[in-house]
Design a protein around this motif. Structure first.
Motif, PDB file in Angstrom:
ATOM      1  N   ALA A  35      13.515  56.186   8.672  1.00  0.00           N
ATOM      2  CA  ALA A  35      14.293  56.017   7.430  1.00  0.00           C
ATOM      3  C   ALA A  35      13.383  55.555   6.297  1.00  0.00           C
ATOM      4  N   PHE A  36      12.515  54.579   6.578  1.00  0.00           N
ATOM      5  CA  PHE A  36      11.624  54.074   5.534  1.00  0.00           C
ATOM      6  C   PHE A  36      10.493  55.059   5.217  1.00  0.00           C
ATOM      7  N   GLN A  37      10.098  55.883   6.228  1.00  0.00           N
ATOM      8  CA  GLN A  37       9.023  56.860   5.994  1.00  0.00           C
ATOM      9  C   GLN A  37       9.519  58.071   5.216  1.00  0.00           C
ATOM     10  N   ILE A  38      10.694  58.590   5.605  1.00  0.00           N
ATOM     11  CA  ILE A  38      11.111  59.924   5.134  1.00  0.00           C
ATOM     12  C   ILE A  38      12.339  59.907   4.229  1.00  0.00           C
ATOM     13  N   VAL A  39      13.344  59.120   4.563  1.00  0.00           N
ATOM     14  CA  VAL A  39      14.606  59.163   3.815  1.00  0.00           C
ATOM     15  C   VAL A  39      14.556  58.277   2.577  1.00  0.00           C
ATOM     16  N   CYS A  40      13.843  57.162   2.648  1.00  0.00           N
ATOM     17  CA  CYS A  40      13.739  56.215   1.533  1.00  0.00           C
ATOM     18  C   CYS A  40      13.168  56.902   0.291  1.00  0.00           C
ATOM     19  N   ARG A  41      13.751  56.614  -0.870  1.00  0.00           N
ATOM     20  CA  ARG A  41      13.253  57.175  -2.138  1.00  0.00           C
ATOM     21  C   ARG A  41      12.079  56.383  -2.679  1.00  0.00           C
ATOM     22  N   LYS A  42      11.704  55.345  -2.041  1.00  0.00           N
ATOM     23  CA  LYS A  42      10.536  54.550  -2.456  1.00  0.00           C
ATOM     24  C   LYS A  42      10.689  54.090  -3.908  1.00  0.00           C
ATOM     25  N   CYS A  43      11.867  53.509  -4.206  1.00  0.00           N
ATOM     26  CA  CYS A  43      12.188  53.063  -5.557  1.00  0.00           C
ATOM     27  C   CYS A  43      11.094  52.137  -6.101  1.00  0.00           C
ATOM     28  N   GLU A  44      10.771  52.332  -7.366  1.00  0.00           N
ATOM     29  CA  GLU A  44       9.737  51.478  -7.993  1.00  0.00           C
ATOM     30  C   GLU A  44      10.195  50.026  -8.030  1.00  0.00           C
ATOM     31  N   ASP A  45      11.470  49.806  -8.246  1.00  0.00           N
ATOM     32  CA  ASP A  45      11.980  48.422  -8.348  1.00  0.00           C
ATOM     33  C   ASP A  45      12.540  47.897  -7.030  1.00  0.00           C
ATOM     34  N   TYR A  46      12.514  48.664  -5.973  1.00  0.00           N
ATOM     35  CA  TYR A  46      12.976  48.372  -4.605  1.00  0.00           C
ATOM     36  C   TYR A  46      14.028  47.254  -4.518  1.00  0.00           C
ATOM     37  N   PRO A  47      15.262  47.530  -4.921  1.00  0.00           N
ATOM     38  CA  PRO A  47      16.341  46.519  -4.882  1.00  0.00           C
ATOM     39  C   PRO A  47      16.587  45.972  -3.473  1.00  0.00           C
ATOM     40  N   CYS A  48      16.283  46.771  -2.470  1.00  0.00           N
ATOM     41  CA  CYS A  48      16.481  46.340  -1.083  1.00  0.00           C
ATOM     42  C   CYS A  48      15.596  45.126  -0.781  1.00  0.00           C
ATOM     43  N   VAL A  49      14.339  45.209  -1.196  1.00  0.00           N
ATOM     44  CA  VAL A  49      13.398  44.114  -0.945  1.00  0.00           C
ATOM     45  C   VAL A  49      13.839  42.860  -1.706  1.00  0.00           C
ATOM     46  N   HIS A  50      14.287  43.062  -2.950  1.00  0.00           N
ATOM     47  CA  HIS A  50      14.715  41.917  -3.772  1.00  0.00           C
ATOM     48  C   HIS A  50      15.984  41.280  -3.238  1.00  0.00           C
ATOM     49  N   ALA A  51      16.770  42.051  -2.481  1.00  0.00           N
ATOM     50  CA  ALA A  51      18.042  41.514  -1.938  1.00  0.00           C
ATOM     51  C   ALA A  51      17.803  40.592  -0.755  1.00  0.00           C
ATOM     52  N   CYS A  52      16.579  40.627  -0.190  1.00  0.00           N
ATOM     53  CA  CYS A  52      16.323  39.856   1.032  1.00  0.00           C
ATOM     54  C   CYS A  52      15.906  38.418   0.708  1.00  0.00           C
ATOM     55  N   ARG A  53      16.776  37.456   1.069  1.00  0.00           N
ATOM     56  CA  ARG A  53      16.480  36.046   0.784  1.00  0.00           C
ATOM     57  C   ARG A  53      15.438  35.480   1.749  1.00  0.00           C
ATOM     58  N   TYR A  54      15.103  36.242   2.803  1.00  0.00           N
ATOM     59  CA  TYR A  54      14.233  35.706   3.852  1.00  0.00           C
ATOM     60  C   TYR A  54      12.839  36.314   3.795  1.00  0.00           C
ATOM     61  N   ASP A  55      12.561  37.063   2.709  1.00  0.00           N
ATOM     62  CA  ASP A  55      11.250  37.738   2.590  1.00  0.00           C
ATOM     63  C   ASP A  55      10.906  38.536   3.837  1.00  0.00           C
ATOM     64  N   ALA A  56      11.940  39.105   4.469  1.00  0.00           N
ATOM     65  CA  ALA A  56      11.720  39.864   5.713  1.00  0.00           C
ATOM     66  C   ALA A  56      11.431  41.333   5.429  1.00  0.00           C
ATOM     67  N   LEU A  57      11.782  41.790   4.211  1.00  0.00           N
ATOM     68  CA  LEU A  57      11.560  43.196   3.867  1.00  0.00           C
ATOM     69  C   LEU A  57      10.465  43.252   2.810  1.00  0.00           C
ATOM     70  N   GLU A  58       9.452  44.058   3.091  1.00  0.00           N
ATOM     71  CA  GLU A  58       8.281  44.090   2.204  1.00  0.00           C
ATOM     72  C   GLU A  58       7.932  45.521   1.815  1.00  0.00           C
ATOM     73  N   ARG A  59       7.510  45.712   0.574  1.00  0.00           N
ATOM     74  CA  ARG A  59       6.987  47.001   0.147  1.00  0.00           C
ATOM     75  C   ARG A  59       5.472  46.970   0.315  1.00  0.00           C
ATOM     76  N   VAL A  60       4.946  47.856   1.187  1.00  0.00           N
ATOM     77  CA  VAL A  60       3.501  47.919   1.411  1.00  0.00           C
ATOM     78  C   VAL A  60       2.913  48.816   0.323  1.00  0.00           C
TER      79      VAL A  60
END
Ligand code: SF4
Ligand code: SF4
Length: 168
Positions: free
Chosen positions: A42-67
């Motif tokens: 999903a993260f490799q192929i389906v994700c649109r790789k948003c520049e502002d990645y709202p998904c990462v910003h929604a995580c209060r635990y810093d568990a999701l990271e944009r490499v």
């Protein structure tokens, strides 16, 4: 040619609630390798790789990271509490709730456990949503290579174009 998994990603996502795909990787007794593969794909192929990645910003635990090097998202399953906020934050529905388990899941592609004619148990229990054989990449049939597996998925860009076409 080495045999490989061919994962029908759209099919699996659509019929996930009716599937009970098993896994033989003894990581722990609840391990579901296909869930970890679905998340990675999903993260490799389906994700649109948003520049502002709202998904990462929604995580209060810093568990999701944009490499930044790869432009893809990675979830740290040791930090993740499976709150699903990232799934809700994604405007494209890329992150399915079931790919955010609290437990860590792994798939080792049945490394060293398959004999000549053996088929991985996930293939046997997937109602043909996962296949195993001498498959190769065929972009015109929406079959793409991702790491050591092949995935059949309708590319979102193609989907956008076809939807635009229908709208005209
Ligand atoms: S599910 Fe995990 S990665 Fe997603 S927002 Fe919650 S803690 Fe973060
Ligand atoms: S919001 Fe969705 S599409 Fe955008 S980067 Fe996050 S997971 Fe990918």
């Amino acid at each position: 040619m080495a045999k490989r998994l061919l994962i029908e990603l759209d099919e699996i996502s659509k019929s996930w609630n009716n599937l009970n795909i098993k896994c033989s990787y003894p990581y722990h007794f609840k391990n579901s390798g296909i869930v970890s593969l679905r998340e990675w794909l999903a993260f490799q192929i389906v994700c649109r790789k948003c520049e502002d990645y709202p998904c990462v910003h929604a995580c209060r635990y810093d568990a999701l990271e944009r490499v930044e090097e790869t432009g893809t998202n990675v979830r740290n399953d040791c930090l993740c509490v499976s709150c699903k906020s990232c799934a809700v934050a994604c405007p494209f529905g890329v992150i399915y709730m079931e790919i955010l388990p609290f437990l860590s899941f792994h798939c080792d592609l049945c490394e060293g456990r398959l004999k000549e004619k053996d088929v991985p148990i996930c293939v046997e229990t997937s109602q043909s949503a996962i296949k195993y054989g001498d498959f190769k990449e065929e972009p015109d049939k929406n079959i793409f290579q991702a790491g050591q597996v092949l995935v059949k998925v309708k590319p979102w860009k193609k989907e956008l174009v076809s939807k635009k076409g229908e709208g005209q």
